[in-house]
Design a protein around this motif. Sequence first.
Motif, PDB file in Angstrom:
ATOM      1  N   ILE A 142     -23.202 -12.796 -40.787  1.00  0.00           N
ATOM      2  CA  ILE A 142     -23.335 -12.848 -42.241  1.00  0.00           C
ATOM      3  C   ILE A 142     -24.006 -14.174 -42.590  1.00  0.00           C
ATOM      4  O   ILE A 142     -23.404 -15.240 -42.483  1.00  0.00           O
TER       5      ILE A 142
ATOM      6  N   LEU B 195     -26.723  -9.533 -41.521  1.00  0.00           N
ATOM      7  CA  LEU B 195     -26.895  -9.428 -42.962  1.00  0.00           C
ATOM      8  C   LEU B 195     -27.581 -10.695 -43.440  1.00  0.00           C
ATOM      9  O   LEU B 195     -27.007 -11.785 -43.355  1.00  0.00           O
TER      10      LEU B 195
ATOM     11  N   TYR C 139     -29.926  -7.021 -47.372  1.00  0.00           N
ATOM     12  CA  TYR C 139     -28.637  -7.148 -48.061  1.00  0.00           C
ATOM     13  C   TYR C 139     -27.962  -5.781 -48.077  1.00  0.00           C
ATOM     14  O   TYR C 139     -28.611  -4.740 -47.903  1.00  0.00           O
TER      15      TYR C 139
ATOM     16  N   THR D 284     -21.108  -4.634 -51.332  1.00  0.00           N
ATOM     17  CA  THR D 284     -19.831  -5.192 -50.883  1.00  0.00           C
ATOM     18  C   THR D 284     -19.036  -4.175 -50.063  1.00  0.00           C
ATOM     19  O   THR D 284     -18.344  -4.548 -49.109  1.00  0.00           O
TER      20      THR D 284
ATOM     21  N   LYS E  39     -20.588  -4.057 -46.566  1.00  0.00           N
ATOM     22  CA  LYS E  39     -20.228  -5.269 -45.835  1.00  0.00           C
ATOM     23  C   LYS E  39     -18.799  -5.179 -45.317  1.00  0.00           C
ATOM     24  O   LYS E  39     -18.512  -5.545 -44.166  1.00  0.00           O
TER      25      LYS E  39
ATOM     26  N   CYS F 253     -20.277 -16.377 -39.250  1.00  0.00           N
ATOM     27  CA  CYS F 253     -20.404 -16.525 -40.698  1.00  0.00           C
ATOM     28  C   CYS F 253     -20.211 -17.970 -41.129  1.00  0.00           C
ATOM     29  O   CYS F 253     -19.803 -18.828 -40.347  1.00  0.00           O
TER      30      CYS F 253
ATOM     31  N   THR G  84     -14.570 -15.713 -47.418  1.00  0.00           N
ATOM     32  CA  THR G  84     -14.835 -15.069 -46.132  1.00  0.00           C
ATOM     33  C   THR G  84     -13.669 -15.279 -45.175  1.00  0.00           C
ATOM     34  O   THR G  84     -13.277 -14.357 -44.435  1.00  0.00           O
TER      35      THR G  84
END
Length: 362
Positions: free
Chosen positions: A206, A235, A256, A259, A262, A274, A280
Amino acid sequence: MAHVLVSPLNWGLGHATRDIPVIRTLLAHGHEVTIAACGNALSVLRQEFPDARYIEYPDYPVPFSSGHLFVPKFCAAIPFMLQATVREHETLEAILAKDRYDLVISDNRLGVFSSEVSSIFISHQLHYHLPLLYWPAELLAIPVNRYLHEQYDRIIVPDNPPGPLSLAGKLSRPDTDVARDRAFFSGILTGTRQIACTQDLDYLVIISGPEPQRTILEKIILEKLEIIGGSGVVLLGSPQSPKATTRIGDWTCVSYVSTEEKAELMNRARCVICRSGYTTLMELAELGKDRALLIPTPGQTEQEYLSWYYEQKGWYHSQDQNRLDLADDLELSRHYKGFPKMSHTAENVKRLYDELLAGYLE
């Protein structure tokens, strides 16, 4: 039926997404909810709650810097933020004059409080961490925070109480008697849910953060994909770009995703790479991920502290962006244990309603 105004800050999506379970619970108990927000935060909540009432409510600009000048640039922006906070409070008074509200919930919006309506603040930062060079400013923030917290009846802290299970470390430790008296430690609050699925992805990357740091990390990651091995999804965190998907070996790169997409990918991934943003990290805790590699955004002191803290706790491996050796760091990440067991959002938000919110609404 009570009427609640919920207003999240629009600095990233974290404030809006952690408010999702709170809003769900309020609606489930039959209360009316009006959401006052702007930008991406408003868009995300509109998608999640299409039938709720909405007010376009501007907040203050994000004082992010592109690197290690974050602290001085943030300090230079404080006078402008204070002016914006005054305007924000004046706007709130106008909103409250037009309709009846029983409770105001502000997620990190400093001007969203009222002397006429019970007001609750949501924040995991009861203490601000700054580099040693700026320690006088860190000390100065304590009385400022005390004044801020005095404007609210209670403070919801989306963290476990101070101790071995604290996700935010010293950030969520109350510094003053005001914070200690008002703090309600809710535990994890996140809109991301565990789902039953096969963990068929070796990695989920991410990429996020303000420019140019987002692009710098993208370049570092994409150059190393083919030597890592395994399969995964990257991503890119570029919603302004046309939605596009490309392939690099067994890896899929997506500009992208929503939500929901993801959250599904996070559930499927064995290892998550990430930034160390607090939202997160709560998602990783909620999903019970036992393997992750954290890469703090350079210059963002909260992320740098949390990465250091998690490394010290032995939960997740962390590496500075400019020292990242992806293959070696991923191998090191295998030797960390992930989060210890803790209560999850469904249990936490039920306790939050029963022990705190119901007292203002029923």
